[in-house]
Design a protein around this motif. Structure first.
Motif, short mmCIF file in Angstrom:
data_model
loop_
_atom_site.label_atom_id
_atom_site.label_comp_id
_atom_site.label_asym_id
_atom_site.label_seq_id
_atom_site.Cartn_x
_atom_site.Cartn_y
_atom_site.Cartn_z
N UNK A 1 0.59 -0.84 -0.07
CA UNK A 1 0.25 -0.05 0.46
C UNK A 1 0.78 1.01 -0.10
N UNK A 2 2.40 1.11 0.49
CA UNK A 2 3.26 2.62 0.46
C UNK A 2 2.89 2.89 -0.98
N UNK A 3 2.92 1.59 -2.44
CA UNK A 3 2.85 2.65 -3.43
C UNK A 3 2.36 4.47 -3.57
N UNK A 4 1.07 3.94 -2.12
CA UNK A 4 0.73 5.70 -3.65
C UNK A 4 1.54 6.87 -2.98
N UNK A 5 2.27 6.24 -2.07
CA UNK A 5 3.54 8.17 -1.63
C UNK A 5 5.15 7.50 -1.87
N UNK A 6 4.65 6.48 -2.32
CA UNK A 6 6.51 6.25 -2.32
C UNK A 6 6.46 7.08 -3.56
N UNK A 7 7.63 7.73 -3.94
CA UNK A 7 7.69 8.60 -4.83
C UNK A 7 8.50 8.02 -6.50
N UNK A 8 7.79 8.76 -7.29
CA UNK A 8 8.51 8.29 -8.75
C UNK A 8 10.08 8.39 -8.84
N UNK A 9 10.88 7.27 -9.68
CA UNK A 9 12.23 7.43 -10.24
C UNK A 9 11.61 8.24 -11.21
N UNK A 10 12.94 8.70 -11.19
CA UNK A 10 13.34 9.69 -12.92
C UNK A 10 14.97 8.55 -13.66
N UNK A 11 15.30 7.11 -12.89
CA UNK A 11 16.11 6.88 -13.57
C UNK A 11 15.55 5.90 -15.55
N UNK A 12 17.29 6.19 -16.13
CA UNK A 12 16.89 5.96 -17.52
C UNK A 12 16.55 4.03 -17.82
N UNK A 13 17.26 3.32 -16.89
CA UNK A 13 17.02 2.33 -17.02
C UNK A 13 16.21 1.53 -15.06
N UNK A 14 16.14 0.38 -15.22
CA UNK A 14 15.75 0.24 -14.49
C UNK A 14 15.70 -1.57 -14.37
N UNK A 15 15.46 -2.35 -13.22
CA UNK A 15 15.32 -3.86 -13.92
C UNK A 15 13.66 -4.23 -13.42
N UNK A 16 13.26 -5.06 -13.27
CA UNK A 16 11.76 -5.46 -13.48
C UNK A 16 11.73 -5.57 -11.73
N UNK A 17 12.76 -6.15 -11.01
CA UNK A 17 13.35 -6.18 -10.02
C UNK A 17 13.46 -5.27 -8.53
#
Length: 474
Positions: free
Chosen positions: A130-146
């Motif tokens: 549920x913390x997904x609703x408050x975690x800030x977005x990432x601006x990374x160029x790429x990121x693993x699925x994990x």
């Protein structure tokens, strides 16, 4: 000239002849397939009343290209939904099957009941999700699925549900795979809404308000009544009716270019049988490692980047059981197995429970999925030993006992391309390296989507590029 007669190559040819009929009726199209049959991994075996898809057994209805092609080919009456059943998929975790809550697929925060009843996540795991609703977005160029899904939903949700679902699609290792290349929609939702849960909820509200039809009454996955190779048969028949040539057992050994006019190239192909062909445009609808060998004389850099797209090997093992020997635990559509369980299977489908017309009354058709990145060891077994191992797993997981009345093994060596970190940059590098040859186009599952609708869509894109090239050089 199209090299490769899998679904991507055939879809490219179909789009070419379809578009050329309106603008360039003089277009000549030839498909060269190295094996004895077209269709690639789309292969259906019919044994008595059993209908066994040896490769993919369905495609997404929410990506319209697959259904649209079926409509154009007159196959709309062949398209079937999954069977109606209160239970869908399950996850095998800590010794038993847990029903996969619908909320894990839709990320709907309103469906807490199924989450709690499943027993897959602890209260802490649910709270972390549920913390997904408050975690800030990432601006990374790429990121693993994990990394992406752990960051958004926590380790429990990732390891116990999301990872096995992803492995069932790509047969890969989520620690290595690029989320930007495999699931760009989630990246876009995170950037737009700051939360996957909020974004998915907003998307559903928008679709409801606009009354957007989702697959025209179709279930998420659909198949064809008589097996998916009906699509291949219809495609090849229609292509031949339009004057396209299809040659099987046609192995292309080399590709060369020569300039026959300022700024224009002619492509010369040599075949294993000693024959040669020339074309103003060539589409490589072949695995990346095959394309690498063919383009090496033209661009060593492109070849090197193509070789950096790895492939995983898998196997599908089909078994038919008498239903009076089937354990009551066998219900729904099947199950996936998290990597943390350290079991040899990726997943299994209760095929005749999921799809109509797959087995006669009194039989259960099961399809097990094995292999993939980090799980290749089981593929070293011979067919009989592999069947025995799968039977043991089905007994342990689903309670299936007694010998099956039918078994079949289909091995797919280096069949699943892996979109590892940096995949999009590699694609950009390949395009730049081949930019001086505008009549040479690459398409297929190795690049921007492995599903059947993805390959059909990319075939359309490849065909459009070919036609633009031919028009510009006319």
């Amino acid at each position: 000239m199209i090299i490769g007669g899998g679904i991507a190559g055939l879809a490219t040819a179909f789009s070419l002849v379809e578009q050329a009929a309106r603008s360039q009726p003089a277009l000549s199209c030839t498909v060269l397939e190295a094996s004895s049959r077209c269709g690639g991994k789309i292969l259906t075996h019919r044994v008595g009343d059993l209908v066994i898809d040896a490769g993919p057994d369905s495609f997404l209805s929410q990506k319209p290209a697959g259904l649209e092609l079926c409509e154009k080919l007159g196959l709309a009456d062949q398209v079937i939904n999954t069977n109606e059943t209160p239970k869908k998929a399950s996850v095998f975790f800590r010794g038993r099957l847990h029903e996969l809550p619908e909320g894990f697929v839709t990320f709907s925060p309103s469906q807490l009941g199924p989450f709690l009843r499943s027993g897959l996540l602890t209260w802490g795991g649910l709270a972390r999700m549920g913390l997904d609703v408050i975690i800030p977005a990432s601006r990374a160029d790429d990121e693993s699925l994990a990394s992406f899904f752990r960051r958004r939903f926590g380790n429990q949700a990732f390891e116990r549900v999301i990872e096995p679902l992803m492995a069932g699609i790509y047969a890969g290792d989520a620690e290595e795979m690029s989320v930007h290349a495999t699931f760009p929609r989630f990246v876009e939702i995170e950037r737009q809404y700051g939360s996957i849960i909020r974004g998915m909820a907003a998307t559903r509200r928008s679709e409801h308000n606009r009354r957007v039809p989702r697959g025209s009454g179709r279930t998420m996955f659909v198949s064809l009544k008589d097996g998916l190779d009906v699509l291949v048969d219809a495609l090849t028949k229609r292509l031949q009716q339009h004057g396209a040539k299809i040659r099987t057992n046609a192995v292309v050994t080399s590709l060369r270019v020569r300039s026959h006019q300022l700024g224009r190239w002619m492509f010369d192909l040599s075949l294993a049988d000693g024959s040669a062909l020339s074309a103003e445009a060539v589409v490589l609808a072949t695995p990346a490692f095959v394309s690498a060998d063919l383009v090496r004389p033209l661009s060593p850099m492109a070849a090197g980047l193509l070789e950096q797209i790895p492939y995983a090997s898998t196997a599908t093992i089909s078994l038919a059981y008498e239903t009076n020997e089937v354990n009551p635990r066998v219900e729904g559509f099947g199950f996936v197995v998290p990597r943390v369980e350290k079991r040899p299977l990726i997943a299994a489908t209760w095929t005749s429970l999921k799809w109509p017309h797959r087995a006669p009354t009194g039989q259960l058709l099961v399809r097990a999925y094995a292999g993939g990145v980090g799980r290749e060891e089981i593929l070293k077994l011979d067919d009989q030993a592999l069947i025995q191992r799968v039977m043991q797993e089905l007994g342990a997981v689903g309670g299936l006992q007694g010998p099956p009345r039918f078994t079949e093994v289909n091995r797919w060596d280096r069949a699943m391309p892996q979109y590892r970190l940096g995949h999009i940059r590699r694609l950009q590098g390949i395009e730049q390296a081949l930019d001086r040859f505008p009549g040479l186009v690459l398409t297929g599952a190795a690049y921007r989507g492995i599903g059947i609708p993805d390959c059909i869509s990319e075939g359309k894109v490849a065909a459009a590029r070919v036609l633009r090239h031919l028009a510009s050089s006319a």
